[in-house]
Design an enzyme around this catalytic site. Structure first.
Site, PDB file in Angstrom:
ATOM      1  N   SER A  17       3.227 -13.559  -0.879  1.00 64.02           N
ATOM      2  CA  SER A  17       2.927 -12.556  -0.127  1.00 64.02           C
ATOM      3  C   SER A  17       1.406 -12.274  -0.440  1.00 64.02           C
ATOM      4  O   SER A  17       0.856 -11.431   0.417  1.00 64.02           O
ATOM      5  CB  SER A  17       3.909 -11.558  -0.330  1.00 64.02           C
ATOM      6  OG  SER A  17       3.705 -10.851  -1.536  1.00 64.02           O
TER       7      SER A  17
ATOM      8  N   SER B 278       4.559 -14.738  -5.291  1.00 68.09           N
ATOM      9  CA  SER B 278       3.501 -14.419  -4.467  1.00 68.09           C
ATOM     10  C   SER B 278       2.135 -14.216  -4.954  1.00 68.09           C
ATOM     11  O   SER B 278       1.212 -14.098  -4.282  1.00 68.09           O
ATOM     12  CB  SER B 278       4.010 -13.052  -4.277  1.00 68.09           C
ATOM     13  OG  SER B 278       4.839 -12.790  -3.154  1.00 68.09           O
TER      14      SER B 278
ATOM     15  N   LYS C 270      -4.254  -5.484  -3.958  1.00 64.25           N
ATOM     16  CA  LYS C 270      -3.174  -5.741  -2.832  1.00 64.25           C
ATOM     17  C   LYS C 270      -2.552  -4.384  -2.536  1.00 64.25           C
ATOM     18  O   LYS C 270      -2.492  -3.554  -3.180  1.00 64.25           O
ATOM     19  CB  LYS C 270      -2.132  -6.565  -3.604  1.00 64.25           C
ATOM     20  CG  LYS C 270      -0.919  -7.040  -2.608  1.00 64.25           C
ATOM     21  CD  LYS C 270       0.257  -8.031  -3.244  1.00 64.25           C
ATOM     22  CE  LYS C 270       1.284  -8.516  -2.626  1.00 64.25           C
ATOM     23  NZ  LYS C 270       2.174  -9.438  -3.370  1.00 64.25           N
TER      24      LYS C 270
HETATM   25  N1  GLN Z   1       8.631 -15.403  -1.156  1.00 65.43           N
HETATM   26  C1  GLN Z   1       9.399 -15.004  -2.000  1.00 65.43           C
HETATM   27  C2  GLN Z   1       9.907 -13.672  -1.354  1.00 65.43           C
HETATM   28  O1  GLN Z   1       9.820 -13.526  -0.189  1.00 65.43           O
HETATM   29  C3  GLN Z   1       8.423 -14.198  -3.103  1.00 65.43           C
HETATM   30  C4  GLN Z   1       7.574 -13.021  -2.754  1.00 65.43           C
HETATM   31  C5  GLN Z   1       7.124 -12.384  -3.783  1.00 65.43           C
HETATM   32  O2  GLN Z   1       6.815 -12.815  -4.883  1.00 65.43           O
HETATM   33  N2  GLN Z   1       6.639 -11.220  -3.654  1.00 65.43           N
HETATM   34  O3  GLN Z   1      10.842 -13.143  -1.970  1.00 65.43           O
END
Ligand code: GLN
Length: 443
Positions: free
Chosen positions: A124, A147, A49
């Site tokens: 994400s 994410s 990532k």
């Molecule tokens: N959707 C969550 C956020 O925006 C989790 C994102 C993540 O795990 N990086 O904070």
């Protein structure tokens, strides 16, 4: 192997999913694979990532403010994977700084879902999910509030967010330190197990690491005599389609010898607001390091230095941060300011404690099973209202608040089952994932 890589590159160069922000040159990957073979190791390709530092390979975190940043070091997880014979094929697309649940918040364009290109892949770690499904490539992403599990659910692959403190965060571009872990995602449960067993362990460079989790062989142990609790109250939050597949997956697990109980866990309903207060507070302090001067923007891209340094910084941040990121910095700063801090931030910490205590107690002798996402993947839209985005995380954030391991197993097209276990019992998560992995049964 080399022929396979050539064929894979032919496909990747035509990738319509926008799964990668940076794809490494074919020759570099082939040469590295050859070096791994010479060392007597078995080479395996892996995606990383784009918020995980890779020496000599651009790392943007999905943001324009880092568009030219090339880290001079590897994240500990990356270093360990390289030592074990993994070869990085590219850096996967993601919501900017990990802020998003759909993959639509990337400065490099949204990722598409390989199941159906008009749908979001989940975020994400959107590119990691898409690449695992479309190109059968295992990868590492990160999970702050879901994410790694959201893209696994919506792209129908496997993933685990490990116990907090079991994988080094050194080299992970931080969003919310107290919540996140670098996490594996892959087409099979076995591959997730293999990657986790390589990256786990104490790291002197990350003082929040404690020790390694023992996961070898877990995905093939089966679930006989394991106990599970299904929190009935959260089932009310999920769509009918998801529910149907969830219930049939529970039957399968029962047939394999798992004992399933049902009861309400009210505390789970408190998780979402507590998560967003804590995540934004931590984000606002983490993102204060970006000013355009450090981490790589070139002189031509920066505004002329003005007399007032704060105006200058505001201009840079205004230009190079996306909307979701700006919103969170602003809200996070308010949350930590005098007055609001006691009212909101401290209250969120208390809720976190309450929820964690309850989850530790339940998971002392069983796992918790629920769906990963409340719906199937929605249609790509580009931009979404924050509330709509936040609601998607309702079932995933609890594991991060409590530091518990949690994983996703695909149980239908774009539908995932989530299993959560006690701290350090990542093995139990993998047992359930392995039991639900059809590929294991077939081969
Ligand atoms: N959707 C969550 C956020 O925006 C989790 C994102 C993540 O795990 N990086 O904070």
């Amino acid at each position: 192997m080399l022929d396979e890589i050539e064929a894979l590159y032919d496909r990747l160069e035509k990738d319509e999913l926008n799964a990668f922000i940076t794809l490494r040159p074919r020759e570099d990957v082939i040469n590295e694979v050859k070096r791994v073979i010479e060392k007597g190791l078995k080479p395996k390709l892996i995606t990383v990532k784009d918020n995980i530092s890779t020496k000599g390979i651009r790392t943007t975190a999905g943001s324009l403010i880092l568009k030219r940043y090339v880290p001079p070091f590897d994240a500990t997880a990356v270093e360990k994977l390289k030592e074990a014979g993994y070869v990085i094929i590219g850096k996967t697309n993601m919501d900017e700084f990990g802020m998003g649940s759909t993959g639509e918040n990337s400065a490099y364009g949204p990722t598409k879902n390989p199941i159906n290109k008009s749908l979001v892949p989940g975020g994400s770690s959107s590119g990691a999910g898409a690449a695992a499904k479309a190109y059968s490539l295992p990868g590492i992403g990160s999970d702050t509030g879901g994410s790694i599990r959201a893209p696994a659910a919506w792209c129908s692959v496997f993933s685990v967010k490990p116990t907090y403190g079991s994988v080094s965060r050194y080299g992970l571009i931080p969003y919310a330190d107290s919540l996140e872990q670098i996490s594996p995602i892959a087409p099979t449960a076995k591959q997730v197990e293999e990657i986790l067993s390589v990256i786990t362990g104490k790291d002197p460079k990350d003082q929040t690491t404690v020790r390694a989790v023992e996961v070898k062989g877990c995905s093939s142990k089966g679930v006989e005599n394991m106990r599970a609790l299904v929190p009935e109250n959260v089932l009310e939050l999920i769509d009918k389609d998801v529910k149907v597949h969830f219930e049939s997956a529970l039957k399968k697990l029962e047939n394999m010898g798992m004992k399933i109980e049902y009861s309400n866990v009210e505390e789970l309903e408190l998780a979402l607001p507590s998560y967003y207060v804590i995540a934004m507070a931590e984000a606002s302090s983490n993102l204060a390091r970006y000013d355009g001067i450090r981490y790589g923007l070139s002189a031509e891209e920066l505004p002329p230095i003005t007399e007032n340094f704060y105006d200058y910084i505001a201009e840079v941040r205004g230009k190079y941060f996306g909307w979701e990121v700006k919103r969170r910095i602003v809200v996070g700063s308010v949350l930590l300011s005098a007055g609001y801090s006691e009212e909101l931030y401290l209250k969120a910490l208390k809720v976190r404690r309450l929820l964690s205590t309850k989850l530790y107690k339940i998971t002392s002798d069983k796992v918790i099973i629920m769906p990963t996402m409340p719906t199937k993947p929605p249609k790509l839209k580009g931009e979404r209202k924050p509330k709509e985005l936040f609601a998607m995380d309702v079932l995933t954030v609890s594991a991060n608040l409590a530091g518990l391991p949690a994983g996703n197993a695909p149980i239908g097209e774009g539908i995932g089952l989530q299993v959560m276990a006690n701290r350090w019992r990542d093995c139990d998560v993998l047992r359930v994932l392995g039991a639900l992995d059809g590929s294991r049964l077939k081969g």
